[in-house]
Design an enzyme around this catalytic site. Structure first.
Site, PDB file in Angstrom:
ATOM      1  N   GLY A  14       0.991  -1.174   0.074  1.00 34.62           N
ATOM      2  CA  GLY A  14       0.095   0.053  -0.146  1.00 34.62           C
ATOM      3  C   GLY A  14       0.724   1.459   0.091  1.00 34.62           C
ATOM      4  O   GLY A  14       0.532   2.272   0.390  1.00 34.62           O
ATOM      5  N   ALA A  15       2.168   1.120  -0.788  1.00 34.71           N
ATOM      6  CA  ALA A  15       3.024   2.417  -0.546  1.00 34.71           C
ATOM      7  C   ALA A  15       2.852   3.331  -1.860  1.00 34.71           C
ATOM      8  O   ALA A  15       3.466   4.111  -1.866  1.00 34.71           O
ATOM      9  CB  ALA A  15       4.577   1.797  -0.574  1.00 34.71           C
ATOM     10  N   SER A  17       0.451   5.233  -2.527  1.00 34.59           N
ATOM     11  CA  SER A  17      -0.370   6.471  -2.057  1.00 34.59           C
ATOM     12  C   SER A  17      -0.361   6.437  -0.457  1.00 34.59           C
ATOM     13  O   SER A  17      -0.357   5.497   0.169  1.00 34.59           O
ATOM     14  CB  SER A  17      -1.692   6.417  -2.786  1.00 34.59           C
ATOM     15  OG  SER A  17      -2.417   5.344  -2.381  1.00 34.59           O
ATOM     16  N   GLY A  18      -1.232   7.474  -0.021  1.00 36.00           N
ATOM     17  CA  GLY A  18      -1.682   7.611   1.364  1.00 36.00           C
ATOM     18  C   GLY A  18      -0.515   7.599   2.200  1.00 36.00           C
ATOM     19  O   GLY A  18       0.543   7.903   2.165  1.00 36.00           O
ATOM     20  N   ILE A  19      -0.696   7.016   3.303  1.00 36.68           N
ATOM     21  CA  ILE A  19       0.151   6.835   4.774  1.00 36.68           C
ATOM     22  C   ILE A  19       1.397   5.645   4.148  1.00 36.68           C
ATOM     23  O   ILE A  19       2.675   6.205   4.565  1.00 36.68           O
ATOM     24  CB  ILE A  19      -0.471   6.330   5.828  1.00 36.68           C
ATOM     25  CG1 ILE A  19      -1.099   4.992   5.741  1.00 36.68           C
ATOM     26  CG2 ILE A  19      -1.563   7.299   6.380  1.00 36.68           C
ATOM     27  CD1 ILE A  19      -1.426   4.433   7.249  1.00 36.68           C
ATOM     28  N   GLY A  20       1.207   4.746   3.370  1.00 35.84           N
ATOM     29  CA  GLY A  20       2.152   4.107   2.820  1.00 35.84           C
ATOM     30  C   GLY A  20       3.354   4.542   2.101  1.00 35.84           C
ATOM     31  O   GLY A  20       4.445   4.779   2.297  1.00 35.84           O
ATOM     32  N   SER A 135      -7.603  -0.772  12.643  1.00 35.32           N
ATOM     33  CA  SER A 135      -8.519   0.263  12.362  1.00 35.32           C
ATOM     34  C   SER A 135      -9.335   0.469  13.739  1.00 35.32           C
ATOM     35  O   SER A 135      -9.765  -0.727  14.247  1.00 35.32           O
ATOM     36  CB  SER A 135      -9.493   0.431  11.315  1.00 35.32           C
ATOM     37  OG  SER A 135     -10.392   1.389  11.420  1.00 35.32           O
ATOM     38  N   TYR A 161     -15.682  -3.972   6.332  1.00 31.84           N
ATOM     39  CA  TYR A 161     -14.249  -3.407   6.501  1.00 31.84           C
ATOM     40  C   TYR A 161     -14.041  -3.666   8.183  1.00 31.84           C
ATOM     41  O   TYR A 161     -12.871  -3.928   8.313  1.00 31.84           O
ATOM     42  CB  TYR A 161     -14.582  -1.974   6.044  1.00 31.84           C
ATOM     43  CG  TYR A 161     -13.288  -1.099   6.567  1.00 31.84           C
ATOM     44  CD1 TYR A 161     -12.177  -1.136   5.671  1.00 31.84           C
ATOM     45  CD2 TYR A 161     -13.122  -0.306   7.761  1.00 31.84           C
ATOM     46  CE1 TYR A 161     -11.027  -0.523   5.885  1.00 31.84           C
ATOM     47  CE2 TYR A 161     -11.903   0.257   7.854  1.00 31.84           C
ATOM     48  CZ  TYR A 161     -10.829   0.328   7.080  1.00 31.84           C
ATOM     49  OH  TYR A 161      -9.649   0.975   7.041  1.00 31.84           O
TER      50      TYR A 161
END
Length: 282
Positions: A14-15, A17-20, A135, A161
């Site tokens: 998950g790198a 975009s976002g926090i990754g 989460s 989720y």
């Protein structure tokens, strides 16, 4: 003070975009050899170019691609000091993957479990610290070992989720329970409500949070959301946080009743191995 990560290899899914993406940047600045993984080589190209490495990719809706990714990681990484299972998604409707699983469950839990299993020998030899993005939503999750894919229950985006993020937390704690035999440690964390692409498919209350101007005002940015991932990847003694759940930067935070059940964690692990056709001798 930032820890010098020179000589250490960090794999982050998950790198793209976002926090990754942000965590990959920060850890590279601290000297780590960061191996970023995204859902496609096109999406991973930007972070890979910034870090000066070749892009790796796996579409988590296809477990065959996860198996291919494992092979590539074994070729590229003689050691893996940190493995961050950060890829995730909210799916707006019930979809069954080509592998026969509900999509949220597969992306958020089954694919990371499979990758962890396929890399097991390398992770054990490396004494890897596994960092898993869970989460706060796990509080409303309910593990139904007989109905993972909502064949009997009414489907909702938030329920699927939440269930998958509860499974991630149980996964973390079962890895931690096995540390004396494997040498692999694990910690889970909630990054906060981050203004990132994960909420694109959100519905109901999650749509209001992720896809409205008011919701955007309440969210944190990727740098702040990445802080617990970076912290856990650089912690001096992974055993000091083994099996813990961080609510953002707060260590050993409270979790739901189901998430604290060692029996459920073990049963979930065994059931997952069966679903994925894996050996049950680890």
């Amino acid at each position: 003070m930032d820890r010098d990560m020179t000589g250490r290899t960090v794999v982050i899914t998950g790198a793209s975009s976002g926090i990754g993406f942000e965590a990959a940047r920060q850890l590279a600045r601290q000297g780590a050899t960061v191996v970023p993984v995204g859902p496609s080589k096109e999406s991973s190209a930007a972070i890979a170019a910034e870090l000066g490495v070749g892009p790796l990719a796996a579409d988590y809706t296809r477990l065959a691609e996860v198996r291919s990714l494992a092979g590539q990681l074994l070729e590229r990484c003689p050691t893996i000091d940190v493995l961050a299972h950060n890829a995730g998604a909210m799916v707006p409707e019930r979809r069954i993957t080509e592998d026969g699983h509900e999509t949220s469950l597969q992306i958020n839990y089954l694919a990371p479990f499979l990758l962890q299993s396929l890399l097991h020998e390398r992770l054990s030899a490396s004494r890897t610290h596994t960092v898993i993005t869970s989460s706060l939503a796990h509080w409303s999750g309910r593990i139904r070992l007989d109905d993972f894919s909502f064949d009997r229950r009414r489907y909702s985006t938030s329920a699927a989720y939440s269930d998958s993020k509860l499974a991630d937390l149980l996964f973390t704690r079962e890895i931690a329970r096995r540390t004396p035999q494997t040498g692999i440690t694990a910690t889970a964390f909630h990054p906060g409500v981050v203004n990132s692409s994960i909420g694109t498919g959100a519905a109901g209350i999650n749509h209001l949070i992720y896809n409205t101007r008011l919701g955007g005002m309440l969210m944190i940015d990727n740098k702040e959301g990445a802080a617990p991932l970076v912290h856990l990847a650089t912690v001096a003694d992974p055993h000091s946080v083994n099996g813990q759940y961080f609510n953002r930067m707060k260590a050993d935070s409270r979790t739901s009743k189901q998430s604290r059940s060692p029996e459920l964690a073990q049963r979930l692990w065994t059931r997952t191995e069966t679903m994925l056709g894996l050996s049950t001798n680890r």
